[in-house]
Design a protein around this motif. Structure first.
Motif: not given
Length: 513
Positions: A104-105, A111-114, A235-238, A276-282
């Motif tokens: 998860h980290y 994401n943070l690097s980009y 955030d709500h990303f996995w 975890f695709k159903d737990k995150e916000n696209k």
């Protein structure tokens, strides 16, 4: 018989309790998104423990009903090969449970690097146009606004803040592009600039403003807010299931070395994304950003920083655990010495109470002559061979001072386990192309970009002659090093590295003026 049944019940209860305590199974709990129930009989749900998706009981009944009269035992066998066997081959549940938080980290890290690459580019654009108030971004100051929750993210923020101070982005945007920003058309947006394509992507999704400044300020504001939400772990990303770039960037990086092998790491990250695709916000914002930033960093740095320049600051977990936290990064911030607080209190006059103390008999003391007592030994910290050569150069006003290579070998000893773990990640830094890129972009070998002395020592101790010759071929036999061997990052000195008949064909470091 009764005892056997009791034992069986206890074992089942223990297995269920162990399943509840397992972080993998507990992570499947909580709210998930699924399609609206449109069945006929039973709205109950069944959760697949291997793929992580939810199914209505009606769907299972409908699938298996025609064959129940034939042989129902075939279905568990089919499920085993389709689900349990396939998922277990990619990444067993035990491995996934062990690395769940780290995966998860890792997705947050990429994401943070980009996002950081995009924000640094926007800051460069804002230097040409003063009206871009939302784009005047200082990455180091932005990192101070993060509110990380766990230790991994806190460690990354600390290292990334140091790394941000070292990064000085080159002028990437032509000044001529901004002489009259109000006249910039969509055709100019399509040029090979990250900011222009980012605005076009925004216009496809949301309503654009008429002026370039308003569009650019909106882009900067959105990406900055997204950066802060991720680094604060709000955030709500996995597993970033809706965009493929993060998985491929992570699977091709050295972050997979934190697993038992790279294939297991890739499999676990793939399973994590699927579960975890159903737990995150696209988020379409990241969908647009990834291909643009990847094109941007490839054009600037080639494959060297394909994961972004901040990625290295947070991906060295394996080496942090082995005591190498500061091999590439160091914290030069000086801690303020805590001074005792002086409290101004008015002394109250308290009458003294005299106590009558009975005189005690003094014991006879054994007097030893002062000459018989040995003088206390002073503990003197031994100087390293490199530091001693630097002092000799300055005190004796020499032109050169050779480092005692025998003593230098034992100033820091690399264990065999440490050598093996560093072999793969450091190998790419020893190639000529990598050294040339570091010389071009980071001014490697100069006062501004000195070579870590620990890196030179590693190549000498492991007899990596090719890497040392590559270093000399690109930088020359004289270059600047920093003494990170003893944590003295500010001690930057010019050295001469040689291996010839005069040194008996052994590597010799010489400190020069």
């Amino acid at each position: 018989m009764v005892k056997f049944i009791l034992v069986l019940i206890l074992l089942m209860a223990f297995a269920l309790k162990a399943k509840e305590l397992n972080p993998y199974y507990s992570s499947l709990m909580g709210e998930s998104d699924f399609d609206i129930y449109q069945g006929r009989i039973e709205p109950a749900l069944f959760q697949d423990p291997y793929l992580g998706n939810d199914k209505f009981i009606d769907e299972i009944v409908e699938k298996t009903y025609p064959y129940q009269s034939i042989e129902y035992s075939l279905f568990p066998l089919e499920d085993f090969f389709k689900k349990e066997f396939t998922a277990g081959a990619l990444c067993p549940n035990e491995q996934l449970s062990e690395h769940l938080a780290f995966i998860h980290y890792a997705y947050r890290l990429i994401n943070l690097s980009y996002l950081a690459e995009a924000l640094m580019h926007y800051a460069e654009v804002s230097q040409k146009i003063e009206s871009l108030k939302n784009c005047h971004i200082d990455l180091e100051e932005l990192l101070k606004s993060c509110r990380p929750q766990n230790s991994q993210m806190k460690n990354f923020i600390k290292k990334a803040s140091f790394q941000a101070r070292q990064i000085k982005d080159e002028q990437w945007v032509k000044v001529s592009e901004f002489r009259d920003p109000n006249q910039i058309s969509k055709e100019s947006y399509q040029k090979n600039y990250l900011y222009g394509k980012r605005i076009l992507a925004l216009c496809q999704e949301k309503e654009c403003h008429q002026s370039f400044q308003d569009n650019m300020n909106q882009v900067c504001s959105l990406d900055k807010e997204l950066f802060l939400s991720i680094c604060s772990e709000q955030d709500h990303f996995w597993g970033m299931s809706w965009v493929s770039y993060p998985y491929h960037l992570l699977s091709e990086s050295h972050i997979t070395e934190n697993f038992s092998d790279s294939k297991t790491g890739q499999g676990c990250m793939r399973r994590f994304s699927e579960i975890f695709k159903d737990k995150e916000n696209k988020n379409s914002q990241l969908s647009h950003l990834y291909p643009l930033v990847q094109e941007h960093v490839k054009e600037k740095f080639g494959e060297r920083f394909i994961q972004g320049r901040l990625f290295l600051a947070g991906s060295l977990k394996k080496y942090d655990e082995q005591g190498l936290k500061d091999i590439f990064f160091s914290n030069t911030e000086k801690k303020e010495e805590s001074k005792p607080k002086v409290e101004n209190k008015v002394a109250q006059q308290v009458p003294e109470i005299k106590k009558t103390v009975m005189p005690q008999k003094k014991k006879a003391e054994l007097k030893v002559p002062a000459e018989a007592l040995p003088p206390p030994k002073k503990v003197v910290k031994r100087k390293s061979a490199f530091e001693e050569s630097v002092e000799n150069l300055e005190k004796l006003d020499l032109e050169k001072a050779q480092v005692d290579m025998i003593r230098f070998k034992y100033d820091f000893v690399f264990t065999q386990k440490l050598i093996e773990s560093l072999k793969t990640p450091l190998q790419k830094f020893m190639k000529q192309n990598s050294i040339r890129e570091m010389k071009k972009f980071d001014q490697l070998g100069t006062v501004k970009g000195p070579v870590p002395l620990l890196f030179v020592k590693y190549m000498i101790d492991t007899n990596n002659h090719q890497g040392l010759y590559n270093l000399i071929l690109v930088l020359g036999n004289k270059f600047y090093v920093k003494n990170n061997l003893e944590g003295k990052e500010n001690l930057v000195r010019q050295v001469e590295l040689s291996n010839n008949s005069e040194t008996n064909y052994k590597w010799q470091i010489t400190v020069v003026k």
